[in-house]
Design an enzyme around this catalytic site. Structure first.
Site, PDB file in Angstrom:
ATOM      1  N   LYS A   1      -7.562  21.451 -22.446  1.00 26.32           N
ATOM      2  CA  LYS A   1      -8.810  21.761 -21.731  1.00 26.32           C
ATOM      3  C   LYS A   1      -8.670  21.288 -20.273  1.00 26.32           C
ATOM      4  O   LYS A   1      -7.597  21.389 -19.707  1.00 26.32           O
ATOM      5  CB  LYS A   1     -10.011  21.141 -22.450  1.00 26.32           C
ATOM      6  CG  LYS A   1     -10.022  21.484 -23.937  1.00 26.32           C
ATOM      7  CD  LYS A   1     -11.305  21.144 -24.623  1.00 26.32           C
ATOM      8  CE  LYS A   1     -11.215  21.538 -26.096  1.00 26.32           C
ATOM      9  NZ  LYS A   1     -12.456  21.346 -26.812  1.00 26.32           N
TER      10      LYS A   1
ATOM     11  N   GLU B   1     -15.863  27.530 -25.448  1.00 30.84           N
ATOM     12  CA  GLU B   1     -16.291  26.929 -24.171  1.00 30.84           C
ATOM     13  C   GLU B   1     -16.296  27.966 -23.055  1.00 30.84           C
ATOM     14  O   GLU B   1     -17.115  27.902 -22.139  1.00 30.84           O
ATOM     15  CB  GLU B   1     -15.390  25.736 -23.834  1.00 30.84           C
ATOM     16  CG  GLU B   1     -15.730  24.538 -24.713  1.00 30.84           C
ATOM     17  CD  GLU B   1     -14.578  23.593 -24.973  1.00 30.84           C
ATOM     18  OE1 GLU B   1     -13.557  23.672 -24.259  1.00 30.84           O
ATOM     19  OE2 GLU B   1     -14.691  22.776 -25.906  1.00 30.84           O
TER      20      GLU B   1
ATOM     21  N   SER C   1     -12.350  19.322 -34.197  1.00 33.50           N
ATOM     22  CA  SER C   1     -12.247  17.919 -34.628  1.00 33.50           C
ATOM     23  C   SER C   1     -11.074  17.662 -35.580  1.00 33.50           C
ATOM     24  O   SER C   1     -11.190  16.882 -36.532  1.00 33.50           O
ATOM     25  CB  SER C   1     -13.566  17.449 -35.253  1.00 33.50           C
ATOM     26  OG  SER C   1     -14.621  17.551 -34.308  1.00 33.50           O
TER      27      SER C   1
HETATM   28  P1  PGA Z   1     -11.477  19.390 -30.509  1.00 37.53           P
HETATM   29  O1  PGA Z   1     -11.362  20.789 -29.735  1.00 37.53           O
HETATM   30  O2  PGA Z   1     -10.188  19.214 -31.279  1.00 37.53           O
HETATM   31  O3  PGA Z   1     -11.633  18.357 -29.413  1.00 37.53           O
HETATM   32  O4  PGA Z   1     -12.646  19.477 -31.414  1.00 37.53           O
HETATM   33  C1  PGA Z   1     -10.775  21.897 -30.360  1.00 37.53           C
HETATM   34  C2  PGA Z   1     -10.800  23.097 -29.456  1.00 37.53           C
HETATM   35  O5  PGA Z   1     -11.773  23.246 -28.711  1.00 37.53           O
HETATM   36  O6  PGA Z   1      -9.870  23.897 -29.431  1.00 37.53           O
END
Ligand code: PGA
Length: 260
Positions: A13, A99, A213
């Site tokens: 990200k 996102e 997660s």
């Molecule tokens: P996360 O994000 O592992 O922090 O939940 C997963 C993703 O958005 O690909």
């Protein structure tokens, strides 16, 4: 025994730095895990460093992007084309991450363009789909997933190589992952849905990742499910040590026990 090579994708990200990338890649590349495929999706400015480091370390970790332009090139300020990504040896690119849907209002037509742009450059799209908490509670998950697939795959000239990532929106970054059993049920459904665009044999080849997660404690449980072929990992991928532990857990889950 899995017939599809498990794929573990790190999605940084909007995190990281050049120094963090060097340390991470050095540590992750030092471990040889031929049983799985590992991909690191960095923010775009780090792709040059990633290419250089991969070469220097002879790393098995593949390069991934988090976004791509729907346009091939031209007067589109701020955009980065699939052809540019391929100069940096990008093998995979995310499309439709929740996102991007939520904060950047990416449209279905943009996603459709991104998919075909990637196919033209031989980059494998990782199409992210998933329902919100409300849609989940209202029992609309299958309907939402079908719509998210159709709005991107319908109308493509040919169906190219694809990875799907099933990420329930409420599980992303919340520390509340979907159970492996519930995820397996959705993955099975997704594989059936793909029949609208792909042959039965191709549907068996397409890898479907779970995301939301995932960490080194729970990753193995996902990979023990028949239709879960890998994981897309955000915060659990930022530290090299934790990511290495996660990859080891995945390998352990997919390797049949050898009798003593
Ligand atoms: P996360 O994000 O592992 O922090 O939940 C997963 C993703 O958005 O690909």
């Amino acid at each position: 025994m899995k017939t599809r090579t498990p794929l573990v994708m790190a999605n940084w990200k909007q995190h990281g730095s050049e120094a963090a990338l060097t340390d991470w890649l050095t540590s992750v590349s030092a471990i040889d895990l031929p049983e799985i495929c590992r991909v690191l999706c960095v923010p775009l400015p780090y792709l040059a460093k990633l290419r250089q480091q991969r070469a220097e370390l002879q790393s098995k970790v593949q390069a991934g992007a988090q976004l791509v332009s729907a346009f091939r090139g031209g007067a589109y300020t701020g955009e980065v084309s699939a052809a540019m990504l391929s100069e940096f040896q990008v093998a995979y690119s995310l499309i439709g991450h929740s996102e991007r849907r939520q904060w950047f209002d990416e449209t279905a037509s943009a996603r459709r363009g991104q998919l075909s742009a990637l196919w033209q450059e031989g980059i494998t799209p990782v199409l992210c789909v998933g329902e919100t908490a409300l849609e989940h509670q209202q029992g609309q998950t299958c309907e939402v997933l079908m719509r998210q697939l159709a709005e991107v795959l319908d109308g493509q000239a040919t169906a190219g190589p694809l990875v799907l990532a099933y990420e329930p929106v409420f599980a992303i970054g919340s520390g509340k992952p979907l159970s492996a059993q519930s995820a397996q049920q959705m993955h099975q459904q997704l594989r059936l849905m793909l029949k609208r665009w792909y042959s039965a044999a191709d549907c068996q080849r397409i890898r479907i990742l779970y995301g939301g997660s995932v960490n080194n404690q729970n990753a193995g449980e996902y990979l023990r499910q028949d239709d879960i072929d890998g994981v897309l990992v955000g915060s659990g991928s930022l530290q090299a040590g934790a990511f290495n532990a996660l990859c080891h857990a995945v390998v352990h889950a997919v390797t049949p026990l050898v009798p003593a």
